[in-house]
Design an enzyme around this catalytic site. Structure first.
Site, mmCIF file in Angstrom:
data_model
loop_
_atom_site.group_PDB
_atom_site.id
_atom_site.type_symbol
_atom_site.label_atom_id
_atom_site.label_comp_id
_atom_site.label_asym_id
_atom_site.label_seq_id
_atom_site.Cartn_x
_atom_site.Cartn_y
_atom_site.Cartn_z
ATOM 1 C CB SER A 86 49.600 4.339 20.691
ATOM 2 O OG SER A 86 49.056 5.471 21.313
ATOM 3 C CG ASP A 127 45.953 4.933 19.970
ATOM 4 O OD1 ASP A 127 46.328 3.743 19.877
ATOM 5 O OD2 ASP A 127 46.484 5.755 20.734
#
Length: 312
Positions: free
Chosen positions: A44, A159
């Site tokens: 991320s 993510d």
């Protein structure tokens, strides 16, 4: 016998939204102390910072992010109110990222790099270590329900923090390389930005919370409210975006603790979870020095132990 006084570092950068700007300060500290970052794995926000660093463009990114303000964050959010895939398309952010790094293949970067994403259809981690760098970063930062996912080759990539917010690999077998992981889920502390400037920072934060722009952002968040309270009902201060991000952060923080217990790195740098809110990307001028502060604290306390454990 191997010399671990200044080892090469496999740097693992965890996820955590705007808290990830502290990763920049960690990198600065390691460089200033003469350590060589010879491998990077990021998830991320950690993938974004790590990828930009591996491409040699961290200085340009830092200059830019130190200048942005709250309204700039809103402009780059690229809201997609009609999208059923996420509130934020992310196109503007990716366009800016493309300007910095261009079309670089991960396998051609001077530093080996992996971005961790999640294949939501196959329900498994995806470690991306080849192909277009910007696409890999996009796949790793796409928070479900907030950012639209990256759809490629029959996969829907979101993510990486869903499954592995701090992707610590197995112990390195390379000579003179240790794993240094940066978790953005450290315990809350009284002065998360560092003790030295605590009073000045607390005052600045209070002013920021009372600014007209802050009130405008809060009003915008209320526009995303999950439901309108009935008359005389208990007020609900949380917007839909607040609830989703809060749920995601809670999940990541819990996963990080479990993963660290089962697979600890050689050195763990913990950034306090209360250092900022996930969306406060306009606080770079406070978060970057804080990253260096917590890196120094952790490395000072832990490196001697690692050196001793390796027979020096």
């Amino acid at each position: 016998m191997t010399d671990f006084s200044h080892p090469n570092i496999h740097l693992v950068l965890g996820s955590g939204g705007a808290r990830g700007l502290a990763h920049i300060g960690v990198i600065h500290y390691l460089q200033a102390q003469g350590f060589s970052i010879t491998q990077i794995t990021g998830c991320s926000m950690g993938a974004l910072i790590g990828g930009i660093y591996a491409a040699g463009k961290l200085e340009e990114y830092e200059t830019w992010v130190r200048q942005i303000r709250r309204l700039d964050v809103l402009r780059f959010l690229d809201l997609s109110l009609d999208s059923r895939k996420g509130f934020v398309k992310g196109d503007k952010i990716m366009e800016q990222l493309r300007q910095w790094v261009g079309h670089q293949a991960i396998e051609q970067l001077p530093i080996p790099f992996s971005a961790v994403s999640t294949d939501i259809l196959a329900q498994k981690e995806v470690w991306i270590s080849q192909g277009d760098l910007v696409d890999a970063i996009r796949a790793s930062i796409s928070v479900p329900g907030i950012f639209t996912p990256l759809v490629t080759q029959g996969r829907v990539l979101v993510d990486g923090g869903i499954l592995n917010p701090l992707p610590v690999p197995p112990a390195s077998i390379e000579a003179r390389q240790i794993t240094v992981a940066v978790s953005l889920s450290g315990r809350a502390v009284q002065h998360p930005l560092g003790d030295a400037a605590a009073s000045d920072i607390d005052s600045a934060l209070a002013d920021d919370q009372n600014s007209p722009i802050t009130r405008f952002v809060q009003g915008l968040q209320q526009w995303f409210a999950a439901e309108t309270p009935e008359p005389n009902s208990q007020p609900n201060p949380l917007s839909l975006s607040d609830i989703m991000i809060g749920m995601f952060n809670t999940m990541q923080d819990t996963l990080t603790r479990y993963q660290l217990a089962g697979n600890p790195p050689d050195i763990l740098i913990e950034i306090p979870v209360n250092i900022c809110q996930s969306h406060e990307f306009h606080l770079a001028n406070r978060l970057i020095p804080a990253g260096a502060y917590w890196a120094e604290k952790a490395m000072t306390e832990q490196l001697a132990f690692v050196t001793h454990a390796n027979g020096n």
